[in-house]
Each structure stands twice: as structure tokens, then as C-alpha cells.
Scaffold this active site. Structure first.
Site, PDB file in Angstrom:
ATOM      1  CG  HIS A   1       8.154 -35.515  48.844  1.00 43.11           C
ATOM      2  ND1 HIS A   1       9.327 -35.599  48.070  1.00 43.11           N
ATOM      3  CD2 HIS A   1       7.712 -34.254  48.753  1.00 43.11           C
ATOM      4  CE1 HIS A   1       9.661 -34.643  47.642  1.00 43.11           C
ATOM      5  NE2 HIS A   1       8.486 -33.656  47.651  1.00 43.11           N
TER       6      HIS A   1
ATOM      7  CG  ASP B   1      10.109 -31.029  51.157  1.00 46.49           C
ATOM      8  OD1 ASP B   1      11.080 -31.204  52.129  1.00 46.49           O
ATOM      9  OD2 ASP B   1      10.428 -30.783  49.802  1.00 46.49           O
ATOM     10  CG  ASP B   2       5.124 -32.015  50.238  1.00 46.88           C
ATOM     11  OD1 ASP B   2       5.335 -31.044  50.518  1.00 46.88           O
ATOM     12  OD2 ASP B   2       4.717 -32.547  49.264  1.00 46.88           O
TER      13      ASP B   2
ATOM     14  CG  HIS C   1       2.876 -27.609  48.989  1.00 45.27           C
ATOM     15  ND1 HIS C   1       3.247 -27.832  47.738  1.00 45.27           N
ATOM     16  CD2 HIS C   1       3.996 -28.357  49.861  1.00 45.27           C
ATOM     17  CE1 HIS C   1       4.085 -28.517  47.546  1.00 45.27           C
ATOM     18  NE2 HIS C   1       4.614 -28.781  48.766  1.00 45.27           N
TER      19      HIS C   1
ATOM     20  CG  HIS D   1       7.477 -27.606  52.648  1.00 42.53           C
ATOM     21  ND1 HIS D   1       8.330 -27.125  51.590  1.00 42.53           N
ATOM     22  CD2 HIS D   1       6.642 -28.478  51.841  1.00 42.53           C
ATOM     23  CE1 HIS D   1       8.120 -27.881  50.482  1.00 42.53           C
ATOM     24  NE2 HIS D   1       7.211 -28.531  50.769  1.00 42.53           N
TER      25      HIS D   1
HETATM   26 ZN   LIG Z   1       6.345 -30.074  49.194  1.00 38.46          ZN
END
Ligand SMILES: [Zn+2]
Length: 248
Positions: free
Chosen positions: A204, A48-49, A103, A99
Site C-alpha cells: 500500500h 493499493d490505496d 473504497h 481500486h
Molecule cells: Zn485498498
């Protein structure tokens, strides 16, 4: 008897149920989500991210060394800034997924804003890769009654996880390696986990606050585990592959 007491108890129970539905990875109350693969032999590693110019390229090289396919849940505003990195991720056989654009915690947001966050991210991924994402993961795992439904309306399934070791926490890499241990135990069939299917690991490669987050520990932990998982017979697949091909 204080007549307010039962009301308080009911309210507390309701609040508990709402927070379970909103945040527990396996809760299905706010719509169906995927949080495991279809086989104990298949591990879906997810990130993620990202994209993250400080890490993603090194991570792609590491994954290639172990013939691993993974799923990258990218942030839309980063994708706009680093489209080449997202394009490379897709070209090297990984799945690029949505995603959100900025955020946010979607739990508090209205359906129109949720839709906008998801749609703008889709557009950024299409611009970078030429493909519309088919998977979505909500930031922090937070859902409300509209999140999974909105993703589905935009052609995306919602993915959660079975293992989340907290690789964003500033602690020694040995701790992170230990937190990921349940995957190997599960693959060997001697974990306490009773569910059929394989794990979806949430890591991440970036940080949602700014580009270039230091995720060296995540890389080091994977350098430790990938050869061990391979020796344990695990196959590294994208979340799409993990649920659409027959279980093996
Ligand atoms: Zn995230």
C-alpha cells in the site's frame, strides 16, 4: 434429535463457502481473478490505496533505481485530487489500475452501485493519464457475484495477490520485512509453496481513509528487498506484462 441441528450445520457450511468465495484471494467462485504471474522469475509488485502525495513520488524514485515496473491500484477520489501524480506514475512506465472511487466493501453493494464506483474511477484515470485501466482490484479483496463480472464488462481483469504482508499495520519495519520473506524463498525454489508461477505482492502506497497516510515502512521494506530480489534474479513487472508475455 434436535431437527434444527443439521439445518444449522448446513447454514454454517454455506456461510463458510460464501465467505471463502468473497474474500479468499485464490477463490474463483465469483469469477476468474489473477493472483500469480506466469513465471517464478517474474514478480508483480502492486500498490493499493494511492496516489499518496506523502509517498508515491519517493516510491517512484526507488522503483526506478532498480528498473522496476509496478502496478498501482488507485482510488478514484484521490486520483481526482492528485491527477499529476497519477500521470507521472504512468509516464514512468508503471501500470495504473482501478481500486474503486471511495473504497467501499463491494460485497454488500448492488450491481448498479458497483458499476458506478468502477466507472467513475475509470473516468478519473482516463482524465489523468489518457488511458483506460485494464485491471481492477476490489477493496479488501471482497467480491460478490457481480464484482468480477462488472469489471469485465468495463474491460478490466480482476487482480488479487499471492502475498499480502499487512503493511498497513503499525508494527516495526523488521516485522514487515520478515513477512515478505516468502517471495525470496519462492524465487530460490525452496519454499513450501507448490504453485507454478511467480508472486503478486500486495502493498500500500496510500491509506483509504485519507490522503497522506504514513507508509514509510513500506518504502523501507522495499529498500531492503529490492536489491536482494534483483540478486536472486527476479524481474519486476507489471501485472499486465506478467500474464501477457511468454513465461521465462
Ligand atoms: Zn485498498
Amino acid at each position: 434429535m434436535n431437527p434444527l441441528l443439521p439445518v444449522g450445520a448446513v447454514l454454517a457450511a454455506c456461510a463458510g463457502a460464501v465467505s471463502y468465495a468473497a474474500v479468499h484471494p485464490r477463490a474463483q467462485i465469483f469469477g476468474p481473478t489473477v493472483c500469480r504471474t506466469n513465471s517464478p522469475r517474474k514478480l508483480a509488485i502492486t500498490f493499493d490505496d494511492g496516489p499518496n502525495p506523502a509517498l508515491t513520488a519517493q516510491l517512484l524514485d526507488l522503483l526506478e533505481r532498480y528498473d522496476a515496473r509496478a502496478t498501482f491500484f488507485v482510488i478514484g477520489r484521490y486520483t481526482r485530487e492528485c491527477p499529476e501524480l497519477v500521470k507521472e506514475t504512468a509516464q514512468r512506465g508503471h501500470l495504473v489500475a482501478n481500486h474503486t472511487l471511495t473504497h467501499p466493501n463491494l460485497f454488500w453493494l448492488a450491481p448498479s452501485i458497483i458499476r458506478d464506483e468502477l466507472r467513475q474511477t475509470q473516468d478519473s484515470i482516463i482524465a489523468a493519464t489518457g488511458f483506460a485501466p485494464k485491471w481492477f482490484r476490489p477493496p479488501y479483496g471482497y467480491r460478490n457475484p457481480w464484482v468480477v463480472k462488472t469489471a469485465a464488462q468495463l474491460g478490466m481483469r480482476t487482480a488479487m495477490w499471492s502475498v499480502i504482508p499487512g503493511d498497513w499495520k503499525p508494527r516495526p519495519v523488521e516485522k514487515l520485512i520478515a513477512k515478505i520473506q516468502p517471495i525470496a524463498a519462492h524465487a530460490r525454489g525452496n519454499s513450501e509453496s507448490s504453485y507454478a508461477g511467480g508472486d503478486v505482492l500486495c502493498l500500500h502506497d496510500g491509506g483509504h481513509r485519507a490522503l497522506n497516510a504514513d507508509r514509510t515502512r513500506t518504502l523501507r521494506a522495499l529498500e531492503y528487498w529490492l536489491p536482494r530480489w534483483r540478486d536472486a534474479g527476479l524481474e519486476f513487472v507489471t501485472i499486465e506484462e506478467a500474464v501477457s508475455t511468454p513465461a521465462t
